[in-house]
Design a protein around this motif. Sequence first.
Motif, PDB file in Angstrom:
ATOM      1  N   GLN A 191       0.844  -1.191   0.000  1.00  0.00           N
ATOM      2  CA  GLN A 191       0.000   0.000   0.000  1.00  0.00           C
ATOM      3  C   GLN A 191       0.880   1.242   0.000  1.00  0.00           C
ATOM      4  O   GLN A 191       1.820   1.339   0.780  1.00  0.00           O
ATOM      5  CB  GLN A 191      -0.897   0.019   1.237  1.00  0.00           C
ATOM      6  N   PHE A 192       0.545   2.180  -0.851  1.00  0.00           N
ATOM      7  CA  PHE A 192       1.296   3.427  -0.938  1.00  0.00           C
ATOM      8  C   PHE A 192       0.998   4.293   0.278  1.00  0.00           C
ATOM      9  O   PHE A 192      -0.168   4.472   0.644  1.00  0.00           O
ATOM     10  CB  PHE A 192       0.899   4.147  -2.226  1.00  0.00           C
ATOM     11  N   LEU A 193       2.054   4.817   0.910  1.00  0.00           N
ATOM     12  CA  LEU A 193       1.903   5.681   2.089  1.00  0.00           C
ATOM     13  C   LEU A 193       2.111   7.150   1.751  1.00  0.00           C
ATOM     14  O   LEU A 193       1.294   7.994   2.118  1.00  0.00           O
ATOM     15  CB  LEU A 193       2.912   5.297   3.168  1.00  0.00           C
ATOM     16  N   LEU A 194       3.238   7.449   1.111  1.00  0.00           N
ATOM     17  CA  LEU A 194       3.549   8.843   0.817  1.00  0.00           C
ATOM     18  C   LEU A 194       4.694   8.918  -0.183  1.00  0.00           C
ATOM     19  O   LEU A 194       5.352   7.913  -0.465  1.00  0.00           O
ATOM     20  CB  LEU A 194       3.906   9.605   2.097  1.00  0.00           C
ATOM     21  N   LYS A 195       4.913  10.140  -0.689  1.00  0.00           N
ATOM     22  CA  LYS A 195       5.960  10.337  -1.678  1.00  0.00           C
ATOM     23  C   LYS A 195       6.565  11.729  -1.525  1.00  0.00           C
ATOM     24  O   LYS A 195       5.913  12.654  -1.034  1.00  0.00           O
ATOM     25  CB  LYS A 195       5.394  10.193  -3.092  1.00  0.00           C
ATOM     26  N   TYR A 196       7.811  11.823  -1.955  1.00  0.00           N
ATOM     27  CA  TYR A 196       8.453  13.111  -2.144  1.00  0.00           C
ATOM     28  C   TYR A 196       8.818  13.224  -3.617  1.00  0.00           C
ATOM     29  O   TYR A 196       9.542  12.369  -4.155  1.00  0.00           O
ATOM     30  CB  TYR A 196       9.717  13.252  -1.283  1.00  0.00           C
TER      31      TYR A 196
END
Lengths: 114, 114
Positions: free
Chosen positions: A45-50
């Motif tokens: 599951q994707f949590l966050l990105k920069y």
Amino acid sequence: AQSVAQPEDQVNVAEGNPLTVKCTYSVSGNPYLFWYVQYPNRGLQFLLKYITGDNLVKGSYGFEAEFNKSQTSFHLKKPSALVSDSALYFCAVKSNNAGNMLTFGGGTRLMVKP
Amino acid sequence: SAVISQKPSRDICQRGTSLTIQCQVDSQVTMMFWYRQQPGQSLTLIATANQGSEATYESGFVIDKFPISRPNLTFSTLTVSNMSPEDSSIYLCSVGPSSSYEQYFGPGTRLTVT
């Protein structure tokens, strides 16, 4: 070549305490950085990105991560851990000039104890 | 985010046989990816599948062993051919929507080869 290191195989933290899961990376060009979580018998599951902009990014479930260009790090943090946060966490990176190749770290198992 | 399903969710297969894994997405996507996650390991990219062209395989993976089809913008299959116990892994498909940088993952197919 691009690479990701997660130096801790496992992180143990008590419920209610802050948690940090470490990630360092190496890429040519500008990095795009991601955190994913994997619960048992589930996909990622994707949590966050920069991608660009503010070095502190906020994501799902109260998680946040701080991009530090000088230290080539992207540590995952949460102010107050929950038992339900216990899972396997993966950091990933791709370069802005290397197509869609996403490289994953080895993963860190987070154990939150009540 | 895209909703991705995979079939089968798990299977136990005999050495020397082949298994085809299906990946279905609820929206049209340009790029689909197939990953392998060996027991206790991180994710390794097998290949990138674009509709209308041959899949692009990463180092260490070959088309004869992992043939991929991509007949349209919402579907792909990965076949694991002439299986051996070393092929026992979780196989995950993912998509990279053109409107975002991150990839989204299916729930995975857990394959055990006996």
